[in-house]
Design a protein around this motif. Structure first.
Motif, short mmCIF file in Angstrom:
data_model
loop_
_atom_site.label_atom_id
_atom_site.label_comp_id
_atom_site.label_asym_id
_atom_site.label_seq_id
_atom_site.Cartn_x
_atom_site.Cartn_y
_atom_site.Cartn_z
N SER A 297 -5.52 7.39 -9.43
CA SER A 297 -4.74 6.35 -8.76
C SER A 297 -3.48 6.93 -8.14
O SER A 297 -3.01 6.45 -7.10
CB SER A 297 -4.41 5.19 -9.71
N ALA A 298 -2.92 7.98 -8.73
CA ALA A 298 -1.76 8.64 -8.13
C ALA A 298 -2.13 9.25 -6.79
O ALA A 298 -1.34 9.21 -5.83
CB ALA A 298 -1.20 9.70 -9.08
N VAL A 299 -3.32 9.79 -6.69
CA VAL A 299 -3.80 10.36 -5.42
C VAL A 299 -3.94 9.27 -4.37
O VAL A 299 -3.61 9.46 -3.20
CB VAL A 299 -5.15 11.10 -5.63
N TRP A 300 -4.41 8.10 -4.79
CA TRP A 300 -4.63 6.99 -3.86
C TRP A 300 -3.35 6.25 -3.50
O TRP A 300 -3.31 5.49 -2.54
CB TRP A 300 -5.63 6.01 -4.46
N ARG A 301 -2.30 6.46 -4.24
CA ARG A 301 -1.05 5.71 -4.06
C ARG A 301 -0.50 5.86 -2.64
O ARG A 301 -0.07 4.88 -2.03
CB ARG A 301 -0.01 6.15 -5.07
N ASP A 302 -0.48 7.07 -2.08
CA ASP A 302 0.06 7.26 -0.73
C ASP A 302 -0.73 6.46 0.30
O ASP A 302 -0.15 5.85 1.20
CB ASP A 302 0.05 8.74 -0.35
N ASP A 303 -2.05 6.45 0.17
CA ASP A 303 -2.87 5.68 1.10
C ASP A 303 -2.59 4.19 0.94
O ASP A 303 -2.48 3.47 1.94
CB ASP A 303 -4.35 5.98 0.87
N LEU A 304 -2.46 3.73 -0.28
CA LEU A 304 -2.15 2.31 -0.51
C LEU A 304 -0.79 1.95 0.07
O LEU A 304 -0.63 0.90 0.70
CB LEU A 304 -2.20 1.98 -2.00
N ASP A 305 0.20 2.82 -0.11
CA ASP A 305 1.53 2.57 0.46
C ASP A 305 1.46 2.48 1.98
O ASP A 305 2.10 1.63 2.59
CB ASP A 305 2.52 3.66 0.03
N ARG A 306 0.68 3.36 2.60
CA ARG A 306 0.52 3.34 4.06
C ARG A 306 -0.11 2.02 4.51
O ARG A 306 0.35 1.38 5.45
CB ARG A 306 -0.35 4.52 4.52
N ARG A 307 -1.15 1.58 3.79
CA ARG A 307 -1.79 0.32 4.16
C ARG A 307 -0.87 -0.87 3.95
O ARG A 307 -0.89 -1.82 4.73
CB ARG A 307 -3.10 0.16 3.40
#
Length: 153
Positions: free
Chosen positions: A97-107
């Protein structure tokens, strides 16, 4: 049909119906996940699928990741990082989930931008607007071709 008692104790091995009922997904979804390499089963002599009980946690992981907008390809890649295709643990979820966090923040930023501009702007170009006073005066971006221009950061 209830849980199947197979070597390893009761509930160690589940039928496809058991997994569907306990995971909350349809049998066809289980078959799809299996075709996509997200889960695995064994087959009986009669060619019926059997799943280890641990597949329930793997399915929960898949469904949770999907709910937050992670693509199946990204989920498959993430599950592929686990040793011997084991079931994800809490530590695994924290790491992935830490890896996915940046993508989620961008979205999230994209959606906030869209919400702010929703009334006046539809992405400049997606409906061939002649003029968008907000981001596309004189339809400058219309010359770049069809489709939205400002959805991505």
């Amino acid at each position: 049909m209830g849980d199947v008692h197979i070597e390893g104790g009761p509930r160690a091995i589940l039928t496809v119906g058991d997994v569907a009922r306990r995971s909350g997904v349809t049998v066809s979804t289980l078959h799809f996940y299996e075709r996509e390499g997200l889960i695995h089963s064994t087959r009986t002599a009669g060619n019926q699928r059997r799943y280890k009980r641990e597949v329930l946690r793997r399915i929960a992981f898949i469904r949770t990741a999907q709910r937050i907008g992670i693509s199946l390809a990204e989920i498959r890649d993430a599950l592929g990082t686990l040793p011997a295709a084991r079931t994800p643990t809490r530590h695994d979820w924290e790491r992935l989930s830490a890896v996915w966090r940046d993508d989620l923040d961008r979205r999230i930023r994209q959606l906030e931008h869209l919400r702010s501009d929703l009334t006046d702007c539809i992405g400049c170009g997606c409906l061939s607007l002649g003029v968008c006073a907000l981001q596309n005066p004189r339809d400058e971006h219309g010359r770049e071709g069809p489709g939205p221009r400002f959805w991505e950061d």
